[in-house]
Design a protein around this motif. Structure first.
Motif, short mmCIF file in Angstrom:
data_model
loop_
_atom_site.label_atom_id
_atom_site.label_comp_id
_atom_site.label_asym_id
_atom_site.label_seq_id
_atom_site.Cartn_x
_atom_site.Cartn_y
_atom_site.Cartn_z
N PRO A 1 0.83 -1.20 0.00
CA PRO A 1 0.00 0.00 0.00
C PRO A 1 0.87 1.25 0.00
CG PRO A 1 -0.47 -1.37 1.93
CD PRO A 1 0.69 -1.98 1.21
N SER A 2 0.30 2.34 -0.48
CA SER A 2 1.03 3.60 -0.46
C SER A 2 1.22 4.07 0.97
CB SER A 2 0.25 4.67 -1.23
OG SER A 2 -0.91 5.04 -0.50
N GLU A 3 2.06 5.08 1.15
CA GLU A 3 2.30 5.59 2.49
C GLU A 3 1.02 6.11 3.12
OE1 GLU A 3 5.57 8.26 2.87
OE2 GLU A 3 6.82 7.06 1.54
N LYS A 4 0.05 6.46 2.31
CA LYS A 4 -1.23 6.95 2.83
C LYS A 4 -2.19 5.80 3.11
CE LYS A 4 -0.89 11.39 0.57
NZ LYS A 4 -1.49 12.35 -0.35
N CYS A 5 -1.66 4.59 3.12
CA CYS A 5 -2.47 3.40 3.43
C CYS A 5 -3.59 3.20 2.42
CB CYS A 5 -2.99 3.44 4.86
SG CYS A 5 -1.70 3.49 6.07
N GLY A 6 -3.23 3.13 1.16
CA GLY A 6 -4.20 2.92 0.10
C GLY A 6 -4.63 1.48 -0.04
N TRP A 7 -4.69 0.77 1.06
CA TRP A 7 -5.03 -0.65 1.03
C TRP A 7 -6.43 -0.89 0.52
CZ3 TRP A 7 -9.12 -2.43 3.84
CH2 TRP A 7 -9.61 -1.58 4.84
N ILE A 8 -7.35 0.05 0.76
CA ILE A 8 -8.74 -0.16 0.37
C ILE A 8 -8.85 -0.34 -1.14
CG2 ILE A 8 -11.06 0.83 0.30
CD1 ILE A 8 -10.33 2.28 2.94
N ASP A 9 -8.24 0.57 -1.89
CA ASP A 9 -8.30 0.48 -3.35
C ASP A 9 -7.67 -0.81 -3.84
OD1 ASP A 9 -9.54 2.95 -3.46
OD2 ASP A 9 -7.68 4.05 -3.84
N LYS A 10 -6.55 -1.17 -3.27
CA LYS A 10 -5.86 -2.39 -3.68
C LYS A 10 -6.72 -3.63 -3.44
CE LYS A 10 -1.93 -0.52 -4.86
NZ LYS A 10 -1.48 -0.47 -6.23
N VAL A 11 -7.35 -3.70 -2.28
CA VAL A 11 -8.19 -4.85 -1.95
C VAL A 11 -9.38 -4.92 -2.90
CG1 VAL A 11 -9.78 -5.79 -0.23
CG2 VAL A 11 -7.50 -5.02 0.47
N GLU B 1 -19.05 -2.25 4.70
CA GLU B 1 -20.06 -3.14 5.27
C GLU B 1 -19.42 -4.35 5.94
OE1 GLU B 1 -22.86 -4.09 2.19
OE2 GLU B 1 -23.75 -2.10 2.23
N THR B 2 -18.12 -4.56 5.68
CA THR B 2 -17.39 -5.70 6.22
C THR B 2 -16.44 -5.29 7.33
OG1 THR B 2 -17.50 -6.82 4.09
CG2 THR B 2 -15.79 -7.55 5.61
N VAL B 3 -15.76 -4.16 7.14
CA VAL B 3 -14.72 -3.72 8.07
C VAL B 3 -14.75 -2.20 8.14
CG1 VAL B 3 -12.90 -3.62 6.32
CG2 VAL B 3 -12.29 -4.06 8.69
N ASP B 4 -14.30 -1.65 9.24
CA ASP B 4 -14.23 -0.20 9.41
C ASP B 4 -12.92 0.29 8.79
OD1 ASP B 4 -13.90 2.43 10.25
OD2 ASP B 4 -14.59 2.04 12.28
N PRO B 5 -12.96 0.87 7.59
CA PRO B 5 -11.73 1.31 6.93
C PRO B 5 -10.95 2.34 7.74
CG PRO B 5 -13.55 1.31 5.37
CD PRO B 5 -14.12 1.08 6.73
N ASP B 6 -11.64 3.22 8.45
CA ASP B 6 -10.95 4.23 9.26
C ASP B 6 -10.13 3.58 10.37
OD1 ASP B 6 -11.95 6.31 7.72
OD2 ASP B 6 -13.70 6.59 9.02
N ALA B 7 -10.68 2.55 10.98
CA ALA B 7 -9.95 1.87 12.06
C ALA B 7 -8.71 1.16 11.51
CB ALA B 7 -10.87 0.86 12.76
N VAL B 8 -8.85 0.49 10.36
CA VAL B 8 -7.71 -0.19 9.78
C VAL B 8 -6.66 0.82 9.33
CG1 VAL B 8 -6.95 -1.71 7.91
CG2 VAL B 8 -9.09 -2.18 9.10
N THR B 9 -7.09 1.92 8.74
CA THR B 9 -6.14 2.95 8.32
C THR B 9 -5.42 3.55 9.51
OG1 THR B 9 -7.44 3.43 6.34
CG2 THR B 9 -5.92 5.15 7.09
N ALA B 10 -6.14 3.76 10.62
CA ALA B 10 -5.49 4.28 11.83
C ALA B 10 -4.42 3.30 12.32
CB ALA B 10 -6.53 4.53 12.92
#
Length: 81
Positions: free
Chosen positions: A6-16, A36-45
């Motif tokens: 993922p990018s330094e900005k935690c672009g994991w959501i787009d990749k997934v 609806e599956t996971v809290d993206p803000d919590a994972v990004t934090a």
């Protein structure tokens, strides 16, 4: 299993979402929202945590096991039910 950086900005959501859409053979807009599956803000934090902790987050999105570890690796594998 797919591996991503993922990018330094935690672009994991787009990749997934992009990888799951590719595996499903559909446009990413046809997938249910990942929030609806996971809290993206919590994972990004967690991804932004840089205090030396080793954090691994694992969840299932559609039929795929998503693992995010140490804010640098994202892996996607078929879920074992």
């Amino acid at each position: 299993m797919g591996q991503f950086q993922p990018s330094e900005k935690c672009g994991w959501i787009d990749k997934v979402v992009e990888e799951v859409a590719d595996r499903e053979g559909v446009d990413f807009l046809e997938l249910p929202p990942i929030y609806e599956t996971v809290d993206p803000d919590a994972v990004t934090a967690l991804c932004k945590t840089q205090n030396g902790s080793h954090v691994t987050v694992e969840f299932t999105y559609l039929d795929y096991r998503i693992t995010i570890s140490e804010a640098t690796d994202v892996s996607i594998s078929e879920s074992v039910e």
